[in-house]
Design a protein around this motif. Structure first.
Motif, short mmCIF file in Angstrom:
data_model
loop_
_atom_site.label_atom_id
_atom_site.label_comp_id
_atom_site.label_asym_id
_atom_site.label_seq_id
_atom_site.Cartn_x
_atom_site.Cartn_y
_atom_site.Cartn_z
N ARG A 39 1.22 -1.36 -0.03
CA ARG A 39 0.28 -0.20 0.04
C ARG A 39 0.35 1.57 -0.30
O ARG A 39 0.28 2.40 0.11
N ARG A 40 1.87 1.02 0.58
CA ARG A 40 3.17 2.41 0.71
C ARG A 40 4.72 2.26 0.43
O ARG A 40 4.61 0.55 0.29
N LEU A 44 10.75 0.57 5.79
CA LEU A 44 12.02 -0.35 6.59
C LEU A 44 12.47 -1.39 5.96
O LEU A 44 13.49 -2.56 6.41
N HIS A 94 6.99 9.54 -5.98
CA HIS A 94 6.10 10.58 -5.75
C HIS A 94 5.94 9.53 -4.76
O HIS A 94 5.06 10.43 -3.43
N SER B 7 16.96 -4.48 11.27
CA SER B 7 17.43 -3.23 11.35
C SER B 7 16.92 -1.92 11.64
O SER B 7 15.61 -1.68 11.42
N ASP B 214 -5.55 7.29 1.47
CA ASP B 214 -5.24 8.37 1.73
C ASP B 214 -5.21 9.38 1.79
O ASP B 214 -6.82 9.40 1.11
N ARG B 217 -4.27 14.42 -1.91
CA ARG B 217 -3.59 15.03 -1.82
C ARG B 217 -3.83 16.59 -1.85
O ARG B 217 -3.05 17.22 -0.95
N ARG B 270 -10.13 -1.17 4.07
CA ARG B 270 -10.18 -2.32 3.70
C ARG B 270 -10.53 -3.63 4.49
O ARG B 270 -11.80 -4.14 4.40
#
Lengths: 95, 420
Positions: A39-40, A44, A94, B7, B214, B217, B270
């Motif tokens: 999703r993104r 990490l 982006h 990490s 999201d 924008r 979702r």
């Protein structure tokens, strides 16, 4: 002939996408690359994947926001196949 | 499944955020005790007890959690590390804790010396925190909306704290009485600092943890600049022309849009698993909308707006964030520590095992009860005030207990692994 392993973590809650992606790349056999649907951009993931000896290309996805192509360092078949598919997708600058 | 060491080069030591997050509920519980002992705190905006309780919540709980969370989120979200993270965290924590204790005691007991000491310590805490974090933000490779929001929030914090200290100096270190600039202090604190930071964090955390789409924008780009310029224009009009209330409509509209969008995104998530943190966020957004509507109504609803904005909006949103951040951090550090030292190859507990869902839900119900009791106590000042204070203290001790539960899991797993 290289083989694509598709893995969709786009509906998992953190930290599962990271944990399961790392487990999945360790299962890759010779000639296989992982196509990760996310999703993104998985910030990490990169450092952890590099430490385990894997390389990757990140692109904007079709059905999900982000796709990451991951292969084992030195596996040239998998690398060129993964890059060829990745280059058909738009860049992920982006994200 | 095999868990391999993760990490953590971008992540500060666990103690850096945790010392702030574990201190905060104790200050909020102290605010509850103040209301329990001095129920007049809910009668007027200008009693010493009201001032003390309010600042225990805004500095002791909200600023405390936000300082802790920012130190954790900055490296992860903005890709920029804080120099000498442990020393910085310990110093800021000491200044903020001592400053809040001194200032609120001074306000409560009417001691000018304690207020002076508190103001000095808090200014030191804020200047140190804001300059180091701003430096890290400027260095950040990422320039997305969250980084801008964090910067704007820090700027607003400096304005709010300067106005607060200025008001105390102006009033000769007596607990300040009504002054036009009090509203400026309040709005820069609650909207410029608290709301803008929550918004900036929401851009990332709501889609990431609640699996929503999201935020639009254009909204991410324009909302925070709009809020900040709205606050600036309103403040200038207020100072220069003793007017400007109508200009505040811009700020109100922007915050209403944010709250409505968040609720709408949460409807479209979702996976529809039950999630207490989502419930906390919903209460926060509904409260934010209610506070904005109350601001538009004629008449003086200052105390009511204060309760809705601080307890209903800000504390609910922070609770929702704490219950994601703390289990996540414990999971991350546990995973890394065990695997790096090669002690143990079993499974690390998952997020939902670190703080039990049933414990979260118990605190959520208590938090709703506290909010309802505080609202009743403000609307119909009766014996309810003391009970609301007691309930607030209990609710915050539940939060502390739940967070400590996570720490206990961390210690137990490390101990068992060493013994094995």
């Amino acid at each position: 002939m290289a083989r694509e392993v598709v893995f969709d973590v786009s509906e998992l809650e953190p930290p599962e996408p990271l944990v399961q992606s790392l487990a999945a790349i360790e299962q890759l056999k010779n000639g296989e690359y992982l196509r990760l649907l996310h999703r993104r951009r998985p910030c990490l993931l990169y450092e952890n994947q590099q430490k385990r000896g894997f390389s990757s290309e990140t692109r904007a996805g079709h059905d999900v926001a982000c796709e990451v192509f991951i292969w084992r360092d030195g596996d040239d078949d998998a690398a060129s196949a993964a890059r060829a598919i990745a280059n058909t997708l738009p860049p992920a600058d982006h994200l | 499944m095999s868990y391999t060491a993760l990490s953590l080069s971008q992540t500060p030591p666990l103690s850096v955020p945790l010392r702030f997050l574990l201190t905060a509920p104790l200050f909020a519980a102290a605010a509850g005790v103040v209301v329990l002992l001095f129920p007049e705190a809910l009668l007027s905006r200008w009693t010493p007890a009201t001032l003390a309780a309010t600042h225990l919540l805004t500095l002791g709980f909200l600023a405390m959690t936000m300082f802790g969370a920012l130190q954790q989120l900055l490296p992860v979200l903005a890709g920029s590390t804080i120099p000498r993270a442990s020393l910085f965290s310990a110093t800021v924590h000491l200044l903020l804790t001592a400053g809040t204790v001194a200032l609120t005691s001074g306000m409560g007991f009417g001691s000018g010396v304690l207020m002076q000491l508190g103001t000095l310590l808090l200014w030191a805490a804020v200047i140190l925190f804001a300059s180091v974090i701003s430096y890290a933000l400027l260095r950040a490779r990422s320039a997305h909306a969250t980084v801008w929001a964090m910067g704007s929030a820090l700027l607003s914090l400096i304005v709010a704290v300067s106005l607060g200290g200025g008001l105390l100096i102006y009033h000769g270190w007596r607990a300040p009485l009504a002054h036009p600039y009090t509203d400026l202090h309040l709005m820069w604190g609650m909207i410029g600092w608290v709301a803008v930071l929550i918004i900036g964090v929401a851009w990332q955390v709501v889609p990431m943890f609640q699996l929503t789409p999201d935020y639009p924008r254009q909204m991410r780009r324009w909302l925070v600049p709009l809020l900040l310029s709205g606050l600036i224009v309103w403040s200038v009009a207020r100072i220069g022309f003793d007017a400007g209330n109508s200009l505040f409509v811009v700020v109100i509209a922007a915050l209403l849009a944010f709250a409505a969008t968040t609720l709408w995104l949460q409807q479209r998530r979702r996976r529809r698993l039950p999630d207490v943190t989502l419930s906390f966020w919903r209460v926060a957004m509904v409260s934010l909308m209610a506070a904005m509507v109350l601001l538009l109504l004629p008449g003086d609803h200052a105390l009511l707006i204060g309760v809705v904005l601080i307890v209903g909006f800000a504390m609910s949103a922070v609770n929702g964030m704490l219950y994601k951040i703390v289990p996540f951090l414990i999971w991350l550090h546990l995973n890394n520590r065990l695997q790096q030292s090669g002690l143990w190859l079993g499974n690390v507990p998952n997020m939902r095992q670190i703080i039990a869902e049933v414990a979260l839900r118990r605190h959520y119900r208590m938090h709703l009860l506290v909010l309802a009791m505080l609202l009743i106590a403000v609307l119909w000042p009766t014996a309810m005030a003391r009970a609301a204070g007691a309930a607030l203290a209990i609710s915050e001790l539940l939060l502390e207990w739940n967070l400590l539960q996570g720490v206990r899991v961390y210690r137990r797993v490390v101990r068992d692994a060493s013994a094995a």
